[in-house]
Design a protein around this motif. Structure first.
Motif, PDB file in Angstrom:
ATOM      1  N   CYS A   1      82.397  25.242  83.652  1.00  0.00           N
ATOM      2  CA  CYS A   1      82.444  26.275  84.688  1.00  0.00           C
ATOM      3  C   CYS A   1      83.795  26.973  84.619  1.00  0.00           C
ATOM      4  O   CYS A   1      84.845  26.310  84.689  1.00  0.00           O
ATOM      5  N   ASN A   2      83.766  28.278  84.482  1.00  0.00           N
ATOM      6  CA  ASN A   2      84.985  29.077  84.450  1.00  0.00           C
ATOM      7  C   ASN A   2      84.849  30.224  85.443  1.00  0.00           C
ATOM      8  O   ASN A   2      83.850  30.957  85.418  1.00  0.00           O
ATOM      9  N   ILE A   3      85.845  30.376  86.292  1.00  0.00           N
ATOM     10  CA  ILE A   3      85.905  31.547  87.173  1.00  0.00           C
ATOM     11  C   ILE A   3      86.720  32.601  86.437  1.00  0.00           C
ATOM     12  O   ILE A   3      87.949  32.544  86.386  1.00  0.00           O
ATOM     13  N   ARG A   4      86.047  33.554  85.841  1.00  0.00           N
ATOM     14  CA  ARG A   4      86.683  34.508  84.950  1.00  0.00           C
ATOM     15  C   ARG A   4      87.348  35.660  85.688  1.00  0.00           C
ATOM     16  O   ARG A   4      88.233  36.313  85.146  1.00  0.00           O
ATOM     17  N   TYR A   5      86.921  35.911  86.909  1.00  0.00           N
ATOM     18  CA  TYR A   5      87.474  37.051  87.640  1.00  0.00           C
ATOM     19  C   TYR A   5      87.363  36.773  89.128  1.00  0.00           C
ATOM     20  O   TYR A   5      86.317  36.349  89.624  1.00  0.00           O
ATOM     21  N   ALA A   6      88.470  37.026  89.850  1.00  0.00           N
ATOM     22  CA  ALA A   6      88.495  36.831  91.310  1.00  0.00           C
ATOM     23  C   ALA A   6      89.486  37.803  91.927  1.00  0.00           C
ATOM     24  O   ALA A   6      90.502  37.420  92.506  1.00  0.00           O
ATOM     25  N   GLU A   7      89.193  39.075  91.802  1.00  0.00           N
ATOM     26  CA  GLU A   7      90.050  40.133  92.331  1.00  0.00           C
ATOM     27  C   GLU A   7      89.209  41.095  93.153  1.00  0.00           C
ATOM     28  O   GLU A   7      88.000  41.262  92.911  1.00  0.00           O
ATOM     29  N   ASP A   8      89.883  41.745  94.130  1.00  0.00           N
ATOM     30  CA  ASP A   8      89.246  42.784  94.938  1.00  0.00           C
ATOM     31  C   ASP A   8      87.955  42.298  95.579  1.00  0.00           C
ATOM     32  O   ASP A   8      86.959  43.026  95.648  1.00  0.00           O
ATOM     33  N   GLU A   9      88.007  41.045  96.040  1.00  0.00           N
ATOM     34  CA  GLU A   9      86.850  40.440  96.721  1.00  0.00           C
ATOM     35  C   GLU A   9      85.606  40.384  95.836  1.00  0.00           C
ATOM     36  O   GLU A   9      84.475  40.292  96.340  1.00  0.00           O
ATOM     37  N   MET A  10      85.821  40.422  94.530  1.00  0.00           N
ATOM     38  CA  MET A  10      84.733  40.183  93.591  1.00  0.00           C
ATOM     39  C   MET A  10      85.007  38.888  92.853  1.00  0.00           C
ATOM     40  O   MET A  10      86.157  38.556  92.565  1.00  0.00           O
TER      41      MET A  10
ATOM     42  N   ASN B   1      79.872  40.445  95.229  1.00  0.00           N
ATOM     43  CA  ASN B   1      80.811  41.302  95.940  1.00  0.00           C
ATOM     44  C   ASN B   1      80.905  40.796  97.373  1.00  0.00           C
ATOM     45  O   ASN B   1      79.976  40.958  98.172  1.00  0.00           O
ATOM     46  N   LEU B   2      82.024  40.162  97.699  1.00  0.00           N
ATOM     47  CA  LEU B   2      82.225  39.607  99.031  1.00  0.00           C
ATOM     48  C   LEU B   2      83.050  40.534  99.920  1.00  0.00           C
ATOM     49  O   LEU B   2      83.557  40.110 100.967  1.00  0.00           O
ATOM     50  N   GLY B   3      83.188  41.759  99.488  1.00  0.00           N
ATOM     51  CA  GLY B   3      83.914  42.738 100.285  1.00  0.00           C
ATOM     52  C   GLY B   3      82.980  43.614 101.091  1.00  0.00           C
ATOM     53  O   GLY B   3      81.751  43.498 101.037  1.00  0.00           O
ATOM     54  N   ASN B   4      83.587  44.521 101.848  1.00  0.00           N
ATOM     55  CA  ASN B   4      82.818  45.410 102.717  1.00  0.00           C
ATOM     56  C   ASN B   4      82.539  46.760 102.088  1.00  0.00           C
ATOM     57  O   ASN B   4      81.929  47.624 102.717  1.00  0.00           O
ATOM     58  N   GLN B   5      82.987  46.984 100.861  1.00  0.00           N
ATOM     59  CA  GLN B   5      82.789  48.257 100.194  1.00  0.00           C
ATOM     60  C   GLN B   5      82.087  48.051  98.853  1.00  0.00           C
ATOM     61  O   GLN B   5      82.213  46.989  98.231  1.00  0.00           O
TER      62      GLN B   5
ATOM     63  N   GLN C   1      81.607  48.146  95.075  1.00  0.00           N
ATOM     64  CA  GLN C   1      82.568  47.995  93.982  1.00  0.00           C
ATOM     65  C   GLN C   1      81.976  48.581  92.694  1.00  0.00           C
ATOM     66  O   GLN C   1      80.809  48.347  92.353  1.00  0.00           O
ATOM     67  N   THR C   2      82.827  49.356  91.994  1.00  0.00           N
ATOM     68  CA  THR C   2      82.478  49.864  90.669  1.00  0.00           C
ATOM     69  C   THR C   2      83.522  49.337  89.703  1.00  0.00           C
ATOM     70  O   THR C   2      84.693  49.741  89.761  1.00  0.00           O
TER      71      THR C   2
ATOM     72  N   ASN D   1      65.188  41.237  86.004  1.00  0.00           N
ATOM     73  CA  ASN D   1      64.633  41.381  84.647  1.00  0.00           C
ATOM     74  C   ASN D   1      65.009  42.698  83.979  1.00  0.00           C
ATOM     75  O   ASN D   1      64.290  43.180  83.090  1.00  0.00           O
ATOM     76  N   LYS D   2      66.119  43.276  84.376  1.00  0.00           N
ATOM     77  CA  LYS D   2      66.608  44.499  83.757  1.00  0.00           C
ATOM     78  C   LYS D   2      67.949  44.235  83.086  1.00  0.00           C
ATOM     79  O   LYS D   2      68.717  43.375  83.512  1.00  0.00           O
ATOM     80  N   ASP D   3      68.218  44.990  82.044  1.00  0.00           N
ATOM     81  CA  ASP D   3      69.474  44.840  81.310  1.00  0.00           C
ATOM     82  C   ASP D   3      70.614  45.491  82.086  1.00  0.00           C
ATOM     83  O   ASP D   3      70.445  46.557  82.705  1.00  0.00           O
ATOM     84  N   VAL D   4      71.752  44.828  82.041  1.00  0.00           N
ATOM     85  CA  VAL D   4      72.961  45.360  82.660  1.00  0.00           C
ATOM     86  C   VAL D   4      74.086  45.301  81.644  1.00  0.00           C
ATOM     87  O   VAL D   4      74.081  44.464  80.732  1.00  0.00           O
ATOM     88  N   TYR D   5      75.045  46.175  81.820  1.00  0.00           N
ATOM     89  CA  TYR D   5      76.195  46.239  80.927  1.00  0.00           C
ATOM     90  C   TYR D   5      77.462  46.204  81.770  1.00  0.00           C
ATOM     91  O   TYR D   5      77.542  46.825  82.842  1.00  0.00           O
ATOM     92  N   PHE D   6      78.435  45.469  81.280  1.00  0.00           N
ATOM     93  CA  PHE D   6      79.662  45.244  82.048  1.00  0.00           C
ATOM     94  C   PHE D   6      80.627  46.431  81.943  1.00  0.00           C
ATOM     95  O   PHE D   6      81.696  46.373  82.542  1.00  0.00           O
ATOM     96  N   LYS D   7      80.254  47.428  81.203  1.00  0.00           N
ATOM     97  CA  LYS D   7      81.114  48.600  81.102  1.00  0.00           C
ATOM     98  C   LYS D   7      81.232  49.300  82.445  1.00  0.00           C
ATOM     99  O   LYS D   7      82.306  49.785  82.831  1.00  0.00           O
ATOM    100  N   GLU D   8      80.159  49.344  83.171  1.00  0.00           N
ATOM    101  CA  GLU D   8      80.157  50.008  84.479  1.00  0.00           C
ATOM    102  C   GLU D   8      79.204  49.264  85.406  1.00  0.00           C
ATOM    103  O   GLU D   8      77.991  49.450  85.336  1.00  0.00           O
ATOM    104  N   LEU D   9      79.760  48.426  86.249  1.00  0.00           N
ATOM    105  CA  LEU D   9      78.984  47.647  87.205  1.00  0.00           C
ATOM    106  C   LEU D   9      79.175  48.225  88.604  1.00  0.00           C
ATOM    107  O   LEU D   9      80.305  48.445  89.051  1.00  0.00           O
ATOM    108  N   ILE D  10      78.061  48.435  89.272  1.00  0.00           N
ATOM    109  CA  ILE D  10      78.084  48.943  90.648  1.00  0.00           C
ATOM    110  C   ILE D  10      77.432  47.887  91.524  1.00  0.00           C
ATOM    111  O   ILE D  10      76.237  47.599  91.377  1.00  0.00           O
ATOM    112  N   ILE D  11      78.205  47.277  92.433  1.00  0.00           N
ATOM    113  CA  ILE D  11      77.718  46.182  93.254  1.00  0.00           C
ATOM    114  C   ILE D  11      77.966  46.528  94.728  1.00  0.00           C
ATOM    115  O   ILE D  11      79.121  46.674  95.146  1.00  0.00           O
ATOM    116  N   PRO D  12      76.914  46.637  95.515  1.00  0.00           N
ATOM    117  CA  PRO D  12      77.080  46.896  96.948  1.00  0.00           C
ATOM    118  C   PRO D  12      77.681  45.685  97.661  1.00  0.00           C
ATOM    119  O   PRO D  12      77.696  44.572  97.121  1.00  0.00           O
TER     120      PRO D  12
END
Length: 718
Positions: free
Chosen positions: A641-650, A668-672, A674-675, A696-707
């Motif tokens: 288990c690795n936590i690779r990213y923990a910034e900006d409430e993500m 996304n544990l923030g109120n806004q 995140q892109t 079941n859809k493909d996603v790419y880490f180049k541009e992630l939009i998370i409500p």
């Protein structure tokens, strides 16, 4: 010349003349080539012995013809004859004479001899040496003078021609033993035997392939990597017809199918023991062996246990030791003896400690043969399965008076419980009998049932014996994950556990991750995010170990707003369960018109993660990188288990396993909204758990939009 040959001999006919060929001329030129050709065709130019005169063949007869006259031979051409004048011409005449017709026709049994009507040229016939080596026949040819032709030619001053003679060679014996064998039967037997061996080999390979496991996953116990569900019985479901507003055991039995569909493997019940003013003050228990009358009877408990086991689920009880149990010195602990349970646990956990007694084989004094037979015939009962002696009122009263934990464990085991959560164990770690008591309890519970304690007990243990006793006898260590202080604090807590003592050896207890609980506020009321309860619950299920869900968190329940019950603030998180209508069902917490013991919580906030808890539980049960605790690599335990990213409430959590696809959790544990561009971590994958519009859809880490409050699990490409 026809010569009658005996029955036991083979006839060999040699032609009168030898065919002229370039090879024969080359033979005369080179002495070395003469010797080579002589070795291939020994019958053409035999060399006489050194002591024998050159006219030996003229004196001795070779064979008597049918007329009774001997056939004399002339001396064969040798090197000396060739060196004489006209010697070369004589030798070439002899060689070329092989193409002339024999004076005496051979019989039909001599296929090597040419027919008198043969019109083939001498240039096309093969040399005699080639005929001797290539023709598979019993006829052999040699050179000899024709006596009759010699007589007529001598009158004319000619030279004697060569005639064919027959050499009698003994026939081989026909009485070979192997010639009488049944070779057709032998061939058939060998063929079908070979086919049978091949068929057996193919069947063996197919059998091995069929019986091989489809997955090479590491074996785990039922409590390892599973999903537990914690219930406060008085607030889960009220099943009484009249309706008293308090949940009971029958209500839990009614909701077992809901828990099974949710993916729950173990059901953990909080305090079910008699207490004054239950359930408002459920911690004021009176004993550890009886059942609170508000929850039902022991028969109701037996039905609950039976139905739980029938659905392949297990039941675990909370044993609130503190402050009810004053001290462990009152525990009746027998003398420590190595037993089967201790040995099994030590082998599974690979723990070496000074408090574990070494197994010593006692020396048996000499005794009679009959005594030895009696000793061997008496088999002691297995210690893995607890002894289920009938409960007597005297036994129960003794447990009630002394507050004996050992007796309570035995009683509830006999009632079918599968494990215990020893709450408040950290208050007894400094006692001298702590290690022996814990070891004794585990020997009673056995290797198939479990003991749970909080991580505070491990942290509070100062003595090595106490720490080793916890690591040796506990199956799960409960870790409460605080989520109100942001993603960085979550990362710090997780890494503190995964890099701590619990991950030093593979046999140490697994982690029991708790985000909510009976002693904590509701997640939805703790974090200031639009219903991030689902996201936090999915996070707990993504961590290595066993995850625990507090009842109502799977739908995002809130604490009750009880302005009129400020004196009950300690139980505001224990609001009655909010049951949604499923399939037209109107079953709520309690019957209509009945007031619940605590005001019900308002309807949970809407979320796009509805139904993801069950999907995550299903994925966890069948996905090795998620349900395993760690990876054993080069004799080292590595938390996968690795936590690779923990910034900006993500937060980004990765779970990996050798030669398997890795899985990544994003939330996304923030109120806004995140892109983010996380292409420096991963490239892409497809969503296996998450909102319906991402599933079941493909996603790419180049541009992630998370409500805000949203989370999903991605299966990475290899």
């Amino acid at each position: 010349m026809n010569i009658q040959k005996p029955e036991g001999l083979l006839s060999v006919v040699l032609p009168i003349e030898l065919a002229s060929s370039p090879s024969s001329r080359q033979l005369i030129i080179s002495q070395d080539q003469q010797e080579e050709e002589a070795s291939d065709c020994p019958l053409l130019t035999p060399s006489p012995p050194a002591t024998q005169p050159n006219n030996a063949l003229e004196i001795n007869t070779i064979f008597a013809s049918s007329e009774g006259k001997p056939v004399e031979s002339i001396p064969p051409p040798t090197l000396e004859n060739i060196n004489k004048e006209d010697g070369l011409n004589e030798f070439m005449n002899i060689v070329n004479s092989s193409s002339r017709v024999l004076n005496d026709e051979p019989s039909s049994r001599d296929p090597m001899v040419e027919s008198t009507t043969s019109g083939s040229s001498s240039d096309t016939n093969e040399p005699v040496c080639a005929q001797l080596l290539t023709q598979l026949n019993t006829a052999y040819q040699h050179l000899a003078p024709d006596a009759q032709a010699l007589f007529y030619n001598q009158e004319n001053g000619g030279k004697p021609p060569l005639v064919g003679i027959q050499l009698m060679v003994p026939k081989p014996s026909k009485d070979y033993r192997f010639m009488k064998w049944n070779w057709p039967l032998i061939r058939k037997t060998c063929f079908w035997s070979l086919m049978s061996v091949l068929a057996a080999c193919v069947a063996l390979v197919i059998g091995v392939i069929v019986t091989m496991p489809k997955k090479c996953d590491p074996p785990v116990q039922w409590w390892q990597g599973s999903v537990f569900y914690e219930i406060f019985p008085a607030s889960f479901q009220d099943s009484s017809k009249g309706g008293d507003g308090i949940g009971d055991l029958r209500g839990i039995t009614m909701r077992l199918d809901y828990l099974k569909k949710l993916g729950v493997r173990g059901i953990r019940l909080n305090s079910i023991f008699p207490a004054a003013h239950y359930p408002e003050y459920y911690t004021n228990i009176e004993n550890l062996t009886d059942l609170n009358k508000e929850l039902g009877t022991l028969d109701d408990f037996a039905v609950l246990v039976h139905e739980t086991h029938r659905r392949n689920m297990s039941l675990v009880l909370d044993l609130p030791l503190y402050p009810f149990v004053k001290s462990l010195y009152n525990e009746t602990v027998p003398s420590d003896k190595p037993n089967k349970t201790d040995k099994a646990v030590r082998e599974r956990r690979d723990v070496t400690e000074t408090t574990i007694l070494q197994e010593v084989t006692p020396t048996t004094p000499s005794m009679s043969l009959q005594a030895i037979r009696e000793a061997l015939s008496s088999v002691p009962p297995s210690l893995d399965t607890p002894q289920r002696d009938p409960l007597t009122s005297k036994h129960v009263n003794n447990v009630l008076e002394n507050g004996n934990v050992t007796g309570a464990i035995k009683i509830w085991l006999q009632r079918g419980v599968d494990g215990f959560y020893l709450k408040g164990l950290e208050h007894y770690v400094d006692e001298g009998s702590f290690a022996s008591s814990l070891k004794h309890w585990k020997s009673i519970v056995g290797s198939e049932r479990i003991l749970i304690c909080h991580v505070d007990a491990l942290n509070a243990a100062k003595l090595v014996a106490a720490k080793n006793s916890i690591l040796m006898n506990m199956d799960l260590v409960d870790v409460t994950l605080r989520v109100a202080n942001g993603t960085k604090e979550i990362k710090r807590q997780v890494e503190h556990i995964t890099k701590g003592v619990l991950f030093k050896k593979p046999g140490y207890p697994w982690i029991h991750w708790s985000i909510g609980g009976v002693d904590l506020k509701r997640i939805a009321s703790t974090i200031n995010v639009k219903n991030a309860t689902h996201a936090m619950t999915l996070l707990g299920m993504m961590l290595p170990g066993t995850s625990s869900i507090f009842y109502g968190d799977e739908i995002g329940m809130l604490d009750c707003e009880c302005k009129d019950h400020k004196d009950l603030a300690h139980v505001h998180n224990l609001a009655p369960m909010y049951w949604e209508e499923i399939g037209g069902s109107e079953i709520k917490f309690t019957s209509g018109g009945v007031t619940a013991w605590l005001p019900e919580s308002r309807k949970p906030l809407e979320t796009s993660l509805t139904g993801t808890i069950a999907k995550m539980a299903s994925l966890r049960s069948e996905t090795t990188p998620i349900y395993v605790k760690a990876v054993l690599k080069e004799n080292q335990v590595l938390a996968n288990c690795n936590i690779r990213y923990a910034e900006d409430e993500m937060i980004v959590v990765e779970r990996w396993y050798p030669r398997r696809n890795s899985y990544v959790f994003l939330a996304n544990l923030g109120n806004q909204t995140q892109t983010k561009d996380l292409s420096f971590l991963y490239y892409g994958g497809h969503v296996v758990v998450g909102p319906s519009y991402r599933l079941n859809k493909d996603v790419y880490f180049k541009e992630l939009i998370i409500p805000p409050g949203e989370a999903f699990v991605i299966k990475l490409d290899k």
